[in-house]
Design an enzyme around this catalytic site. Sequence first.
Site, PDB file in Angstrom:
ATOM      1  N   ARG A   1       0.824  -1.214   0.000  1.00 25.64           N
ATOM      2  CA  ARG A   1       0.000   0.000   0.000  1.00 25.64           C
ATOM      3  C   ARG A   1       0.860   1.266   0.000  1.00 25.64           C
ATOM      4  NH1 ARG A   1      -3.577   2.903   4.352  1.00 25.64           N
ATOM      5  NH2 ARG A   1      -5.344   3.657   3.116  1.00 25.64           N
TER       6      ARG A   1
ATOM      7  N   ILE B   1      -7.135   7.863  -0.748  1.00 22.81           N
ATOM      8  CA  ILE B   1      -7.040   6.418  -0.852  1.00 22.81           C
ATOM      9  C   ILE B   1      -7.877   5.871   0.293  1.00 22.81           C
ATOM     10  CG2 ILE B   1      -4.886   6.388   0.487  1.00 22.81           C
ATOM     11  CD1 ILE B   1      -4.075   3.858  -1.021  1.00 22.81           C
ATOM     12  N   SER B   2      -8.807   4.993  -0.005  1.00 20.73           N
ATOM     13  CA  SER B   2      -9.771   4.542   0.996  1.00 20.73           C
ATOM     14  C   SER B   2      -9.091   3.769   2.120  1.00 20.73           C
ATOM     15  CB  SER B   2     -10.832   3.651   0.345  1.00 20.73           C
ATOM     16  OG  SER B   2     -11.674   4.390  -0.500  1.00 20.73           O
ATOM     17  N   GLN B   3      -9.745   3.780   3.271  1.00 23.61           N
ATOM     18  CA  GLN B   3      -9.343   2.951   4.397  1.00 23.61           C
ATOM     19  C   GLN B   3      -9.301   1.488   3.955  1.00 23.61           C
ATOM     20  OE1 GLN B   3     -12.186   3.344   7.531  1.00 23.61           O
ATOM     21  NE2 GLN B   3     -11.230   1.817   8.864  1.00 23.61           N
TER      22      GLN B   3
END
Length: 224
Positions: free
Chosen positions: A46, A72-74
Amino acid sequence: MVNFAAMRRYDDSYKQKGLRKQLVDTLRQKGITDENVLAAINNIPRHYFLDTAFEGIAYEDRAFPIGEGQTISQPYTVAYQTQLLEVKPFEKVLEIGTGSAYQACVLGELKANLFTIERQKKLFDQVKQFPFKSRYPTIRFFYGDGYEGLPTFAPFDKVLITAAAPQTPPKLLQQMKIGGKMVVPVGGSEIQRMIRITKTGDNDYEQETFDNFSFVPMLSGKRS
């Protein structure tokens, strides 16, 4: 001249791999049960998708800014949506909102035949130059209006929307196969409910409602 900073950015150290494993354990504790989804999260560095300023905290279970007012999503949100989508290898999937391409690469790990749309030209251009994406030759990137979808490539087995829609986009429903599924957060600017829609006929749908989330809004048109 060798850019050692760039080389370090795309290094995946034992420490980072260990932090990823801890993240996967956290997601499992939060209720993610699909082992294929968890394996995909574990396989993807990530920190590659973030500015180097966030590298030390890239594996915390939270969202981070990526520019152009987007995030950027959880990881939990990524895993949750992906689990609901029930992707099978080689299914044709439409994703609305490429963003950093992290969610796209999770779908790539699941061997989806993915078509992903980004409306922000700067984000689209960044992703096009992102070397890690070459790991997933089944992902195709498009600059366009997510509300319009990709009718030329329809119908799709699955549709994933990674931004808050005020209502289910009708053109995207039309681009689904019968038996196909859409996962979309629907609601106002603060909180949305995660919805899964299954297309049961040409104009017939079944809807399931799940947990509350908070996404950036889904906007129409393209932004240069």
